[in-house]
Design a protein around this motif. Sequence first.
Motif, PDB file in Angstrom:
ATOM      1  N   LEU A   1      21.045  12.674  21.901  1.00 48.80           N
ATOM      2  CA  LEU A   1      20.355  13.655  21.052  1.00 48.80           C
ATOM      3  C   LEU A   1      20.818  13.524  19.608  1.00 48.80           C
ATOM      4  CD1 LEU A   1      18.511  16.192  20.752  1.00 48.80           C
ATOM      5  CD2 LEU A   1      20.556  17.567  21.227  1.00 48.80           C
TER       6      LEU A   1
ATOM      7  N   ASN B   1      19.430  10.568  17.552  1.00 48.40           N
ATOM      8  CA  ASN B   1      17.962  10.489  17.590  1.00 48.40           C
ATOM      9  C   ASN B   1      17.364   9.689  16.447  1.00 48.40           C
ATOM     10  OD1 ASN B   1      15.334  10.948  18.422  1.00 48.40           O
ATOM     11  ND2 ASN B   1      15.204  12.964  17.500  1.00 48.40           N
TER      12      ASN B   1
ATOM     13  N   MET C   1      15.470   8.622  24.561  1.00 46.50           N
ATOM     14  CA  MET C   1      16.667   9.469  24.608  1.00 46.50           C
ATOM     15  C   MET C   1      17.178   9.614  26.042  1.00 46.50           C
ATOM     16  SD  MET C   1      17.128  13.318  23.053  1.00 46.50           S
ATOM     17  CE  MET C   1      16.006  14.135  24.198  1.00 46.50           C
TER      18      MET C   1
ATOM     19  N   GLN D   1      14.291  22.443  20.097  1.00 49.23           N
ATOM     20  CA  GLN D   1      15.133  21.273  19.840  1.00 49.23           C
ATOM     21  C   GLN D   1      14.709  20.091  20.703  1.00 49.23           C
ATOM     22  OE1 GLN D   1      19.164  21.304  21.534  1.00 49.23           O
ATOM     23  NE2 GLN D   1      19.957  20.835  19.492  1.00 49.23           N
TER      24      GLN D   1
ATOM     25  N   ALA E   1      12.906  16.609  19.519  1.00 52.03           N
ATOM     26  CA  ALA E   1      13.555  15.329  19.794  1.00 52.03           C
ATOM     27  C   ALA E   1      12.657  14.390  20.581  1.00 52.03           C
ATOM     28  CB  ALA E   1      14.861  15.560  20.554  1.00 52.03           C
TER      29      ALA E   1
ATOM     30  N   PHE F   1      16.893  13.142  11.681  1.00 51.70           N
ATOM     31  CA  PHE F   1      16.831  14.284  12.587  1.00 51.70           C
ATOM     32  C   PHE F   1      18.189  14.966  12.584  1.00 51.70           C
ATOM     33  CE2 PHE F   1      17.312  16.106  16.896  1.00 51.70           C
ATOM     34  CZ  PHE F   1      16.152  16.863  16.995  1.00 51.70           C
TER      35      PHE F   1
ATOM     36  N   THR G   1      20.421  18.339  13.866  1.00 57.93           N
ATOM     37  CA  THR G   1      20.446  19.482  14.766  1.00 57.93           C
ATOM     38  C   THR G   1      21.887  19.779  15.149  1.00 57.93           C
ATOM     39  OG1 THR G   1      19.392  20.435  16.743  1.00 57.93           O
ATOM     40  CG2 THR G   1      20.241  18.186  16.946  1.00 57.93           C
TER      41      THR G   1
END
Length: 540
Positions: free
Chosen positions: A235, A238, A251, A384, A388, A399, A401
């Motif tokens: 994640l 990403n 992923m 989220q 993703a 990206f 997060t």
Amino acid sequence: MEGAKAIIESIEKHGTDRVFGHPGGAVLPLYEALRASGLVHVLTRTEQGAAHAASGYARMSGKPGVCIVTSGPGATNIITGIATAQADSVPLLVITGQVQRSRIGTDAFQEADITGASEPFTKHTYLVQDADELPRIMKEAFHIASTGRPGPVLIDIPVDIQKAEVKDSCDPQIHIRGYKPVFHGNRKQIKKAISAIEKSERPLVCAGGGILCSGARTPLNLFLQKTGIPVVHTLMGNSAIDGGLANSMGMIGSHGHLRAKQALRESDLLIIIGARISDRATAGGQIFESHKTIVHIDIDPAEVGKNIETQIPIVGDAGDVVMYLLKNMDPDRSWNWEPCRTPSEEPVPSKTRADKLDPAVLLHSVSKKADPDAIFTADVGLNQIWAARHIEMSGKRRFLTSGGLGTMGYGLPSAIGAKMAAPGRQVFAVMGDGGIQMSLGELGTLAESGEKVVILLLNNQYLGMVRELQDNAYGKECRHGVRFEKGPDFVKIAEAYGLRSAHACDMESFEKILHLSLAGKDSWLIDCKIDSKINSVRRF
């Protein structure tokens, strides 16, 4: 020179052009020095918001983000932001005010032992006891925050130290006993890795967030293009690889792509770069350790082999190690294998409800229209995972997060900080209606800043991820405490802050609003009415 001025000058010397903060009585001298400086001050509505905004700024600028907050509750309020940065290896310099030295330990007004409270969540903490130590401490703090595995450093500065004279403000030399991060990976170990890779039939790269921390995105993508080795990402990784690469499998993890999971199962050698492989990434762990050689590359020796057994550990900077691999592997050898049994992936639905939006369709549309270097921040929850999975990280897109701690409320303030670090790039904040209610005040920060951020509010009137977990654990009839029965009108709230905003409940209205938001110079909040039945991942 007064201590407060020495602090501000040190910040300026390290190339940071702004600080994020919330003032109070214990930092008045600092704010007076700040007022007279060339630094921009960003007044966030909460101390946690200051840390998250500084995080977004740090991740996009490559410089430590700087926060200043007052003592007591100001300091304790920022702890969650500090822990969020620590979990995701983000360099922050957090300056907290403290009561004057003679009152420490007396339970004075707004006194808190912030160095003790924050110690588990920082790379290092300082309580300044001598004003003459300020130049050294400031330089060390910036160095520690930005070298090795990046992370937050906290400096607690009593108010009388801020007023005291600094006798010598010269540039001190740094010598920190016990802190010598390894940058260059051991060449013998890397050669072992090269030998293992060249002997393997089905090697696989797993890219983590450390690729972005080290600035290794370009060399890694060159390596992948040259060798044809398939790649998966975590994640946090990403945007570490170009999603447009033919050998990108997607992923991994609990909410990962089926193709990525199948690639893990079929590989005979796994090269993990800049990822600690936590429980959310392994989703059980068996497919990582069954019948394969594992090469683990990370700058933090504590992470190498911590969660899975590693045959070839390499401690060093991801960029340095990847460049060595690129230069020393057999130039005529390439791998272009693919998983042979790839289950069907979640398609983008062709039909949606007339009165509700499907997040996959919505984000797919955003992905097609966004700039090739757009920045996307995602909050925590279903939004989220949807972001993703459905926004393609091709080109130079980024990206951001909260992947390690999973802190709700991160998306909006981090988007503001990211935009300030990269003013020429599009910035989108993907939020849920739960997360945005934890940072609604930062709409004021956004409005005051004059920066443009497009907020995609995926509103399903639930704490959607918790609702899904409850459904899976106890059944749908056992949902409890996850529905917002009285949600606010987010459009009116945004308009009250002077931002442009609109509701969207179908793709036709959403496309029109999205076009308006991208065409103008103003920030937008688009309140997207999402079908509350849609989970994080749908299998067909």
